[in-house]
Design an enzyme around this catalytic site. Structure first.
Site, PDB file in Angstrom:
ATOM      1  N   GLU A  91       1.005  -1.706   0.021  1.00  0.00           N
ATOM      2  CA  GLU A  91      -0.147   0.214   0.089  1.00  0.00           C
ATOM      3  C   GLU A  91       0.976   1.892  -0.174  1.00  0.00           C
ATOM      4  O   GLU A  91       2.059   1.514   0.463  1.00  0.00           O
ATOM      5  CB  GLU A  91      -0.602  -0.555   1.128  1.00  0.00           C
ATOM      6  N   CYS A 141       3.351   8.476   0.862  1.00  0.00           N
ATOM      7  CA  CYS A 141       3.759   7.699   2.015  1.00  0.00           C
ATOM      8  C   CYS A 141       4.061   6.431   1.501  1.00  0.00           C
ATOM      9  O   CYS A 141       2.949   5.797   1.146  1.00  0.00           O
ATOM     10  CB  CYS A 141       3.117   7.459   3.451  1.00  0.00           C
ATOM     11  N   CYS A 154       6.082  -6.255   6.963  1.00  0.00           N
ATOM     12  CA  CYS A 154       7.609  -6.081   8.233  1.00  0.00           C
ATOM     13  C   CYS A 154       7.759  -7.506   9.058  1.00  0.00           C
ATOM     14  O   CYS A 154       7.090  -7.892   9.346  1.00  0.00           O
ATOM     15  CB  CYS A 154       7.209  -4.880   8.789  1.00  0.00           C
ATOM     16  N   CYS A 188       6.573  -5.018  15.636  1.00  0.00           N
ATOM     17  CA  CYS A 188       6.367  -3.359  16.267  1.00  0.00           C
ATOM     18  C   CYS A 188       4.529  -3.475  17.424  1.00  0.00           C
ATOM     19  O   CYS A 188       3.839  -4.058  16.325  1.00  0.00           O
ATOM     20  CB  CYS A 188       6.172  -2.233  16.293  1.00  0.00           C
ATOM     21  N   CYS A 193       1.466  -2.129  15.415  1.00  0.00           N
ATOM     22  CA  CYS A 193       1.158  -1.382  14.033  1.00  0.00           C
ATOM     23  C   CYS A 193       0.492  -2.931  13.311  1.00  0.00           C
ATOM     24  O   CYS A 193       0.785  -3.684  13.241  1.00  0.00           O
ATOM     25  CB  CYS A 193       2.975  -0.957  13.242  1.00  0.00           C
ATOM     26  N   GLU A 196       9.791  -1.837   7.066  1.00  0.00           N
ATOM     27  CA  GLU A 196      11.650  -1.017   7.350  1.00  0.00           C
ATOM     28  C   GLU A 196      12.437  -0.924   6.347  1.00  0.00           C
ATOM     29  O   GLU A 196      13.068  -1.773   5.580  1.00  0.00           O
ATOM     30  CB  GLU A 196      12.331  -1.939   8.444  1.00  0.00           C
ATOM     31  N   SER A 229      12.398   7.242   7.309  1.00  0.00           N
ATOM     32  CA  SER A 229      12.205   6.628   7.880  1.00  0.00           C
ATOM     33  C   SER A 229      12.517   5.296   9.104  1.00  0.00           C
ATOM     34  O   SER A 229      11.502   4.424   8.362  1.00  0.00           O
ATOM     35  CB  SER A 229      10.102   6.850   9.276  1.00  0.00           C
ATOM     36  N   CYS A 240      -0.994   6.033   9.828  1.00  0.00           N
ATOM     37  CA  CYS A 240      -0.112   5.557  10.589  1.00  0.00           C
ATOM     38  C   CYS A 240      -0.682   4.862  10.852  1.00  0.00           C
ATOM     39  O   CYS A 240      -0.907   4.503  11.848  1.00  0.00           O
ATOM     40  CB  CYS A 240       0.769   6.770  11.404  1.00  0.00           C
TER      41      CYS A 240
HETATM   42  S1  SF4 Z   1       5.898   0.402  12.502  1.00  0.00           S
HETATM   43 FE1  SF4 Z   1       6.757  -0.013  10.910  1.00  0.00          FE
HETATM   44  S2  SF4 Z   1       9.435  -1.160  11.097  1.00  0.00           S
HETATM   45 FE2  SF4 Z   1       7.017  -1.158  13.075  1.00  0.00          FE
HETATM   46  S3  SF4 Z   1       6.387  -3.155  12.794  1.00  0.00           S
HETATM   47 FE3  SF4 Z   1       4.992  -1.270  11.673  1.00  0.00          FE
HETATM   48  S4  SF4 Z   1       5.239  -1.474   9.085  1.00  0.00           S
HETATM   49 FE4  SF4 Z   1       7.249  -2.181  10.747  1.00  0.00          FE
END
Ligand code: SF4
Length: 348
Positions: free
Chosen positions: A93, A106, A113, A117, A120, A165, A196, A338
């Site tokens: 996306e 973005c 990923c 985190c 997320c 990432e 980022s 985000c």
């Molecule tokens: S915040 Fe960024 S680094 Fe962390 S799990 Fe989500 S996509 Fe991955």
């Protein structure tokens, strides 16, 4: 014939060799290069300055791995989200965020990923693969067109804050940045591009060593190791001391300031003590802080900080001379905000 190579994973020197071996001129490679990275062609048919014979020869030896926008949604606040289908069937996306003084794309750098985190939605998916430079470039080109044609405003900024990432796909991301900023590419100003990271200390130092031209942001979200370990497992191998050392190294070499991204979670990282920890960490390098409103994610128990707590937090930082921006959540209703990107199947 051997397997076809992806034309956009072929370097200029390799293309020159290809044309010389085919009995053609070396400069033909530059023509093809310009079609790919400056004119954003996605097929050999578009390369009308080349003869039909040359285009057919290219077609016999090379293939394309485009990222094709398949699913788009627009939020009530104007944010546009697109799902890009990749050549192997994966979906990633990209999001276009209009704001008063800027129009930001973005983009994603990986399918899924690996960093998990806890706040997320992407982190709840497994990392399936890295994106290729052309797949990152295609997101930028499509979002830029949307900005101009649909929203009537040129693209002003690009942030690598989508899925993945970026520093764990270092080579492809930095190659894409090169195509986005180079005079032989899209010619975006490097100061308009921000990478980022969740914090991969040794790759932050590599960015500085390699002189990669872009801004750097750290997704900090907590400025003590215990709390950061709890929400960002990457902190266990890249703790705050290691990150501070890497950021200081980065600043010494590049002379650039940093941005710290800090999502405010109610009752977790929004107290006066948390603000003081953030100030202590942030004073190690010249920086500004973006305080970000948290967006709800299915299965995550965090809540966003109250307006009062957010104001008290930002006032405390500002009273100590810090540059602070408050970032409202955008695109929440289409899961484009985000931390919400997760290829939800209900996207339509
Ligand atoms: S915040 Fe960024 S680094 Fe962390 S799990 Fe989500 S996509 Fe991955």
């Amino acid at each position: 014939m051997a397997d076809k190579r992806d034309i956009r994973q072929t370097g200029l020197a390799d293309l020159e060799t290809f044309f010389l071996e085919a009995g053609d001129k070396k400069f033909r490679a530059r023509q093809v290069w310009e079609w790919i990275w400056k004119k954003s062609a996605v097929s050999f048919d578009e390369m009308t300055s080349l003869s039909l014979e040359v285009r057919r020869m290219l077609d016999r030896h090379f293939e394309w791995h485009p990222a094709i926008p398949e699913i788009t949604q627009q939020s009530s606040d104007g944010t546009v989200k697109a799902g890009f289908r990749l050549h192997d069937g994966h979906l990633v996306e990209g999001v276009l965020i209009p704001a008063r003084d800027r129009m930001t794309a973005c983009v994603s750098s990986q399918v899924g990923c690996s960093l998990t985190c806890t706040f997320c939605a992407t982190g709840a998916m497994k990392r399936m693969r890295n994106l290729e430079p052309g797949e990152i470039y295609d997101q930028v080109v499509w979002l830029r067109r949307q900005a101009e044609e649909k929203l009537g405003h040129p693209l002003s900024n690009i942030v690598f804050m989508g899925m993945g990432e970026p520093l764990l796909n270092y080579r492809h991301v930095t190659t894409a940045i090169d195509h986005i900023t180079s005079p032989q590419g899209l010619e975006m100003a490097p100061r308009r591009v921000t990478l980022s990271t969740a914090g991969v200390a040794r790759m932050i130092m590599k960015l500085a060593d390699d002189g990669v031209k872009c801004n750097l942001a750290l997704s900090l979200h907590a400025a003590d190791d215990e709390k950061r370990n709890a929400i960002m497992p990457i902190n266990e191998q890249n703790n705050l001391e290691a990150l501070a050392a890497a950021l200081q190294y980065y600043h010494r070499k590049t002379r650039r300031g940093l941005t710290f991204e800090y999502i405010l979670f109610a009752g977790f990282n929004d107290s006066r003590a948390d603000a003081r920890n953030l100030m202590n960490f942030a004073h190690k390098v010249p920086c500004k802080v973006n305080l970000i409103e948290y967006n709800p994610v299915d299965g995550v128990s965090f809540e966003k900080s109250s307006p009062e707590a957010t104001l008290a937090f930002s006032d405390l930082l500002r009273s100590r001379g810090m540059q602070v921006n408050l970032r409202k959540s955008r695109g929440k209703d289409i899961d484009a905000a985000c931390g919400q990107l997760a290829n939800k199947p209900n996207v339509a």
